[in-house]
Design a protein around this motif. Structure first.
Motif: not given
Length: 231
Positions: A199-214
């Motif tokens: 998806v392009e960007g996070l958008g409004k009122q969206r919660l990021v649950y987790f991120c993984i750095d590779i």
């Protein structure tokens, strides 16, 4: 009546006995021995030929067919990211193990043969799938090229390009485990599996649950962040 007699010095045998029939000569036994000697020699030649051509080669254990690559990279705060990649060229698999600052290890499996990426974060009870794109194939190609030269990489923070990707989790599209290939089944056998899409960007009122750095040896680090899309 059985007749036995001693032969002269010119005889081939010291003694011969008959039971009313003709004596068995040594010449009659020779073809029998020659047959077994010829058969043994033929079998030996066949075994040597098969060994040379590789038909009798023992299967290579999985652990010997895989190579481990260690990639060290400082994050934005300067702390080192502990990461390793297991490259299995025979099966076209690359498995990343990424350890967070909280000492939790997440797994990312690139199934190059089937064009799939599977994310298995430790803090979740699910696995997440997405299809590989051109950039993913490019990163895997650079990794496979680099690992033939060395197995340890120390990336520089100043020269590394950082990217961020957002993946939306399609919660209503749970994947049947039996439809996946064996490497993915083994990785996620105890979890639910969901498809994701970029998806392009996070958008409004969206919660990021987790991120993984590779991080890849090509000095590219990708931070993949997940959030759930509305059903």
């Amino acid at each position: 009546m059985v007749k036995c007699w001693k032969c002269s010095d010119n005889c081939l045998e010291d003694a011969q006995c008959t039971d009313g029939g003709s004596a068995v000569s040594p010449q009659s036994r020779f073809p029998h021995k020659a047959f077994w000697l010829s058969l043994s020699a033929s079998l030996l030649v066949i075994i040597i030929v098969l060994s040379v051509t590789g038909h009798l080669r023992l299967p290579t254990p999985h652990s010997q067919s895989s190579q481990i690559i260690r990639i060290m990279m400082p994050d934005q705060s300067g702390a080192l990211i502990n990461q390793s990649a297991v490259v299995d060229q025979e099966n076209d698999l690359v498995t990343f193990s990424v350890t967070s600052h909280a000492n939790q290890t997440s797994t990312v499996l690139f199934d190059i043969k089937h064009g799939l990426i599977c994310y298995k974060p430790m803090e979740q009870q699910s696995c997440f799938l997405r299809k590989m794109e051109k950039s993913d194939y490019d990163n895997m190609h650079s990794l496979l090229q680099e690992f033939t030269h060395k197995s340890h990489f120390q990336l520089s923070a100043n020269e590394t390009q950082r990217q961020k990707e957002f993946l939306g989790v399609l919660a209503d599209t749970q994947v049947d485990l039996s439809t996946l290939e064996e490497p993915l089944q083994a990785l996620c056998h105890d979890r639910t599996i969901h498809w994701t899409r970029r998806v392009e960007g996070l958008g409004k009122q969206r919660l990021v649950y987790f991120c993984i750095d590779i991080c890849f040896p090509s000095n590219i680090c990708v931070s993949v962040c997940f959030y759930y899309l509305p059903e």
